[in-house]
Design a protein around this motif. Structure first.
Motif, PDB file in Angstrom:
ATOM      1  N   VAL A  15       1.124  -1.102   0.030  1.00 29.30           N
ATOM      2  CA  VAL A  15      -0.166   0.147  -0.006  1.00 29.30           C
ATOM      3  C   VAL A  15       0.949   1.250   0.138  1.00 29.30           C
ATOM      4  O   VAL A  15       0.634   2.195  -0.703  1.00 29.30           O
ATOM      5  N   ALA A  16       1.921   1.340   0.593  1.00 31.23           N
ATOM      6  CA  ALA A  16       2.662   2.610   0.998  1.00 31.23           C
ATOM      7  C   ALA A  16       3.342   2.416  -0.600  1.00 31.23           C
ATOM      8  O   ALA A  16       3.658   3.868  -0.996  1.00 31.23           O
ATOM      9  N   GLY A  17       3.726   1.582  -1.213  1.00 30.77           N
ATOM     10  CA  GLY A  17       4.646   1.522  -2.204  1.00 30.77           C
ATOM     11  C   GLY A  17       3.659   2.164  -3.321  1.00 30.77           C
ATOM     12  O   GLY A  17       4.158   2.987  -4.076  1.00 30.77           O
ATOM     13  N   VAL A  18       2.461   1.442  -3.601  1.00 29.77           N
ATOM     14  CA  VAL A  18       1.740   2.063  -4.545  1.00 29.77           C
ATOM     15  C   VAL A  18       1.084   3.490  -4.572  1.00 29.77           C
ATOM     16  O   VAL A  18       1.054   4.030  -5.223  1.00 29.77           O
ATOM     17  N   THR A  19       0.949   3.765  -3.201  1.00 25.78           N
ATOM     18  CA  THR A  19       0.609   5.169  -3.052  1.00 25.78           C
ATOM     19  C   THR A  19       1.517   6.186  -3.325  1.00 25.78           C
ATOM     20  O   THR A  19       1.143   7.050  -3.984  1.00 25.78           O
ATOM     21  N   TYR A  20       2.965   5.686  -3.071  1.00 29.74           N
ATOM     22  CA  TYR A  20       3.765   6.672  -3.380  1.00 29.74           C
ATOM     23  C   TYR A  20       4.067   6.668  -5.045  1.00 29.74           C
ATOM     24  O   TYR A  20       4.238   7.935  -5.468  1.00 29.74           O
ATOM     25  N   LEU A  21       4.006   5.629  -5.688  1.00 33.00           N
ATOM     26  CA  LEU A  21       4.065   5.423  -7.083  1.00 33.00           C
ATOM     27  C   LEU A  21       2.895   6.431  -7.770  1.00 33.00           C
ATOM     28  O   LEU A  21       3.251   7.099  -8.629  1.00 33.00           O
ATOM     29  N   ALA A  22       1.799   6.488  -7.252  1.00 36.41           N
ATOM     30  CA  ALA A  22       0.716   7.111  -7.780  1.00 36.41           C
ATOM     31  C   ALA A  22       0.805   8.655  -7.775  1.00 36.41           C
ATOM     32  O   ALA A  22       0.645   9.461  -8.600  1.00 36.41           O
ATOM     33  N   VAL A  23       1.601   9.197  -6.650  1.00 35.67           N
ATOM     34  CA  VAL A  23       1.991  10.549  -6.573  1.00 35.67           C
ATOM     35  C   VAL A  23       3.106  11.113  -7.257  1.00 35.67           C
ATOM     36  O   VAL A  23       3.169  12.136  -7.664  1.00 35.67           O
ATOM     37  N   SER A  24       4.186  10.132  -7.230  1.00 38.79           N
ATOM     38  CA  SER A  24       5.218  10.587  -7.823  1.00 38.79           C
ATOM     39  C   SER A  24       5.585   9.494  -9.172  1.00 38.79           C
ATOM     40  O   SER A  24       6.533   8.876  -9.180  1.00 38.79           O
ATOM     41  N   GLY A  25       5.060   9.460 -10.112  1.00 38.90           N
ATOM     42  CA  GLY A  25       4.740   8.678 -11.281  1.00 38.90           C
ATOM     43  C   GLY A  25       5.921   8.734 -12.323  1.00 38.90           C
ATOM     44  O   GLY A  25       6.018   7.932 -13.126  1.00 38.90           O
ATOM     45  N   GLY A  35      14.461   1.061 -23.784  1.00 40.36           N
ATOM     46  CA  GLY A  35      13.502   2.067 -23.026  1.00 40.36           C
ATOM     47  C   GLY A  35      13.793   1.842 -21.768  1.00 40.36           C
ATOM     48  O   GLY A  35      14.488   1.362 -21.152  1.00 40.36           O
ATOM     49  N   LYS A  36      12.730   2.687 -21.020  1.00 33.69           N
ATOM     50  CA  LYS A  36      12.741   2.920 -19.510  1.00 33.69           C
ATOM     51  C   LYS A  36      11.376   2.590 -18.920  1.00 33.69           C
ATOM     52  O   LYS A  36      10.513   2.416 -19.442  1.00 33.69           O
ATOM     53  N   ILE A  37      11.692   2.204 -17.658  1.00 31.22           N
ATOM     54  CA  ILE A  37      10.190   1.996 -16.825  1.00 31.22           C
ATOM     55  C   ILE A  37      10.277   2.823 -15.812  1.00 31.22           C
ATOM     56  O   ILE A  37      11.147   2.975 -15.002  1.00 31.22           O
ATOM     57  N   THR A  38       8.947   3.569 -15.797  1.00 36.10           N
ATOM     58  CA  THR A  38       8.844   4.737 -14.765  1.00 36.10           C
ATOM     59  C   THR A  38       7.974   4.050 -13.626  1.00 36.10           C
ATOM     60  O   THR A  38       7.457   3.091 -13.779  1.00 36.10           O
ATOM     61  N   GLN A  39       7.782   4.991 -12.571  1.00 34.01           N
ATOM     62  CA  GLN A  39       6.771   4.664 -11.643  1.00 34.01           C
ATOM     63  C   GLN A  39       5.267   4.468 -11.876  1.00 34.01           C
ATOM     64  O   GLN A  39       4.657   3.522 -11.731  1.00 34.01           O
ATOM     65  N   ALA A  40       5.167   5.355 -12.986  1.00 30.20           N
ATOM     66  CA  ALA A  40       3.837   5.423 -13.454  1.00 30.20           C
ATOM     67  C   ALA A  40       3.534   4.073 -14.210  1.00 30.20           C
ATOM     68  O   ALA A  40       2.513   3.576 -14.254  1.00 30.20           O
TER      69      ALA A  40
END
Length: 298
Positions: A15-25, A35-40
């Protein structure tokens, strides 16, 4: 026990990780020649997975239950349960367990709190029949005091029993064979507990309740955490009237109901009812179906 704690690890960390990813995508997690893989990118992938939807559903449930029932669970309640469970493992084994599970003490306490909030919610919405209450009272064992030798292994526990059988005093055997255990005092004395006390290891309770006062276990008692014990039943109080322990009995019935996997459909109905009352509205189309099992059950 292990399955519940592991779920706590997944829930707290994920939960902490997914919440952070959603904010800092926009942050890049990895780069490749292709290519690259982003948090989003990662967040979009996770939320469409079965595990991601399960965690999202649990996040929503926790949010709803905590608002209505969170005030019923105090920090002292959590700390008390935490201290008892930690003592049963012993400090070294407890730290090893948390390490293997990838869980910090803070995350472990959070998982305990979430379970207590769930218990409060179910207790408030689960109807207990008079027959169930009477059955629980019939099976109730009153406050029992015991002494406990916490052995380093099964051989040591058996050696302690052999020494007691040969006539050595409990105090002498305890000093020779018992490991440190913060749940006991003196030469292994524990605070009184009854059959509704789920903080005391179920195997210790079983041994204590099924022997007379003054009797110690005839063979090593293996706790659910893998530790071996010698259990001596010291005294058992008189059984009180049903009316005096009704609240305890209801807590026990509720806990058994929650922990029985055969009751999952009934649990979903209770949670679904609370979700409907909370006017849950899922905005993300990928997560629309995450709570369907709960909402349709009700």
């Amino acid at each position: 026990m292990r399955r519940k704690f592991i779920w706590g690890v997944i829930l707290v960390i994920f939960v902490a990780g997914v919440t952070y990813l959603a904010v800092s995508g926009s942050k890049t997690l990895a780069t490749t020649d292709n290519g690259k893989i982003t948090q989003a990118d990662y967040y979009d992938e996770v939320k469409q997975s079965s595990a991601g939807r399960q965690v999202f559903a649990q996040m929503v449930i926790n949010k709803v239950l905590d608002k209505k029932y969170g005030k019923e669970v105090t920090t002292a309640d959590v700390d008390k349960q935490y201290a008892t469970l930690r003592a049963q493992y012993g400090d070294s084994k407890f730290k090893q367990y948390l390490s293997q599970a990838g869980m910090t003490e803070k995350q472990y306490k959070e998982s305990l709190r979430e379970k207590q909030v769930m218990q409060a919610a179910v207790k408030a919405n689960y109807k207990i029949s008079a027959d169930k209450l009477k059955e629980a009272y019939d099976n109730y064992v009153p406050d029992t005091t015991i002494s406990l030798i916490t052995a380093k292994d099964e051989d040591s526990a058996q050696a302690a029993i052999d020494a007691l059988d040969s006539g050595e005093s409990w105090d002498d055997v305890y000093k020779q064979y018992s490991q440190a255990n913060s749940a006991v005092s003196g030469t292994g004395q524990m605070a009184a507990f009854d059959s509704t006390n789920t903080n005391v290891d179920s195997e210790i309770r079983k041994a204590a309740f099924n022997q007379d006062a003054g009797v110690y276990s005839a063979s090593p008692v293996k706790g659910t955490n893998g530790t071996f014990y010698v259990v001596r039943t010291d005294a058992m109080a008189e059984k009180p009237a049903q009316s005096k322990i009704e609240s305890k009995l209801k807590d026990k019935i509720t806990n058994d109901f929650i922990n029985d996997t055969n009751n999952q459909d009934e649990m979903k109905k209770i949670i679904g009812k609370l979700l409907n009352k909370a006017n849950v509205n899922i905005k993300d189309s990928d997560l629309k179906s995450a709570l369907t099992g709960y909402l349709t059950a009700n």
